[in-house]
Enzyme design. Sequence first.
Site, PDB file in Angstrom:
ATOM      1  N   LYS A 131       0.858  -1.182   0.000  1.00 57.14           N
ATOM      2  CA  LYS A 131       0.000   0.000   0.000  1.00 57.14           C
ATOM      3  C   LYS A 131       0.895   1.233   0.000  1.00 57.14           C
ATOM      4  CE  LYS A 131      -3.688   2.325   2.580  1.00 57.14           C
ATOM      5  NZ  LYS A 131      -4.558   2.259   3.780  1.00 57.14           N
ATOM      6  N   ARG A 156     -10.631  10.354   1.476  1.00 51.74           N
ATOM      7  CA  ARG A 156     -10.562  11.014   2.781  1.00 51.74           C
ATOM      8  C   ARG A 156     -11.834  11.806   3.068  1.00 51.74           C
ATOM      9  NH1 ARG A 156      -4.083  12.608   3.073  1.00 51.74           N
ATOM     10  NH2 ARG A 156      -3.391  10.430   3.055  1.00 51.74           N
ATOM     11  N   ARG A 206       1.067   9.986   6.122  1.00 52.20           N
ATOM     12  CA  ARG A 206       1.270   8.569   6.403  1.00 52.20           C
ATOM     13  C   ARG A 206       2.511   8.014   5.718  1.00 52.20           C
ATOM     14  NH1 ARG A 206      -5.089   8.003   5.465  1.00 52.20           N
ATOM     15  NH2 ARG A 206      -5.759   8.570   7.565  1.00 52.20           N
ATOM     16  N   LYS A 241      -2.212  -1.507  -3.675  1.00 52.10           N
ATOM     17  CA  LYS A 241      -3.049  -0.304  -3.639  1.00 52.10           C
ATOM     18  C   LYS A 241      -2.152   0.918  -3.744  1.00 52.10           C
ATOM     19  CE  LYS A 241      -6.421   2.084  -0.677  1.00 52.10           C
ATOM     20  NZ  LYS A 241      -7.123   2.074   0.632  1.00 52.10           N
ATOM     21  N   SER A 295     -10.059   5.794  -4.962  1.00 50.48           N
ATOM     22  CA  SER A 295     -10.997   6.903  -5.171  1.00 50.48           C
ATOM     23  C   SER A 295     -10.522   7.909  -6.210  1.00 50.48           C
ATOM     24  CB  SER A 295     -11.242   7.616  -3.843  1.00 50.48           C
ATOM     25  OG  SER A 295     -10.024   8.113  -3.299  1.00 50.48           O
ATOM     26  N   TYR A 297     -15.206   1.013  -7.279  1.00 49.58           N
ATOM     27  CA  TYR A 297     -16.492   1.652  -6.987  1.00 49.58           C
ATOM     28  C   TYR A 297     -17.482   1.461  -8.139  1.00 49.58           C
ATOM     29  CZ  TYR A 297     -13.683   3.632  -3.277  1.00 49.58           C
ATOM     30  OH  TYR A 297     -12.850   3.771  -2.183  1.00 49.58           O
TER      31      TYR A 297
END
Length: 336
Positions: A202, A212, A224, A255, A281, A320
């Site tokens: 990731k 977010r 992060r 990811k 996203s 999605y």
Amino acid sequence: MSAAGASPGFARGRRLRSTPAMRRLTAQTRLAPADFVLPVFVKEGIAEPQPISSMPGVVQHTQESLREAAAEAAEAGIGGLMLFGIPADKDPVGSGADAADGVVNVALQQLRADLGDELVLMADLCLCEYTDHGHCGVVTPAGLVDNDPTLDRYAAVAVAQAQAGAHLVAPSGMMDGQVAAIRAGLDGSGFHETPVLAYAAKYASGFYGPFREAAEGAPQFGDRSTYQMDPPNAAEALREVRQDLAEGADAVMVKPALPYLDIVRQVADAVDVPVSAYQVSGEYAMVEAAAQRGMVDRRRAVLETLTSIRRAGAGTVLTYWAVEAARWLAPGPAPR
């Protein structure tokens, strides 16, 4: 050499592209509804589904609207759901993540009762949506994410999610040793048969922005980058994957997907467990924005991106568009 002078064996790739039926017959990569997992968001304290402005067509669900969406997903024949939760109250250790009445755990109970084993119910296992600071683990007074105490929290969350009905838990926090801690927690509580899908590679990506907003889990300070992977690194991804497998992961994930198709390919070539990729996203939002402006054919662009991820080696794609794409792929008259 001119066409007139070509030898009888002259290669012509176009021979196998001449009609839609021929192209279907010779396709090397195929999409099927069962390849797709739909990420879903469920939020406490709302009376109606809340649209996500940066992700047209995606909402934060109520418990009831999530049940309806899950039924539609099952009817479309997709492989599963990945659940993310937005609690009404947050605290420094993300207590809502393992509370029996926590938003995701309630949703899991309801969906398992509704659907049984018809869909694979996957629970994203992290703390960022549940902590008031927005980081994926317990934070020290100095503002650093404390790896080892976070592992204890992850183990507790895994057990709570399994108790609630998750078919599979999916740790996404990128803490060192997270899979081993979760496996030990599950086994110690009698959940020997609950698999772990590790977000093994990731990356600290710029493509997470719309998520977010959707999950309301942006860090309140810093970022992060100290625990998610650095985008330039490829060999490190294989090291992370191998470590997670050594700790007991049953499947692994890369990811994001599109900016890391080379990583998907390398991982798929290196392991003999299922490989997933998450079309995140920002990838979704880019295509939707371009389509709204008439810059791309939406359906073609969606299916082409999904095909690229499968072609790179992912057996499962989190997207999605899962339900919509599944409906496009449903049997019907052959396109002309």
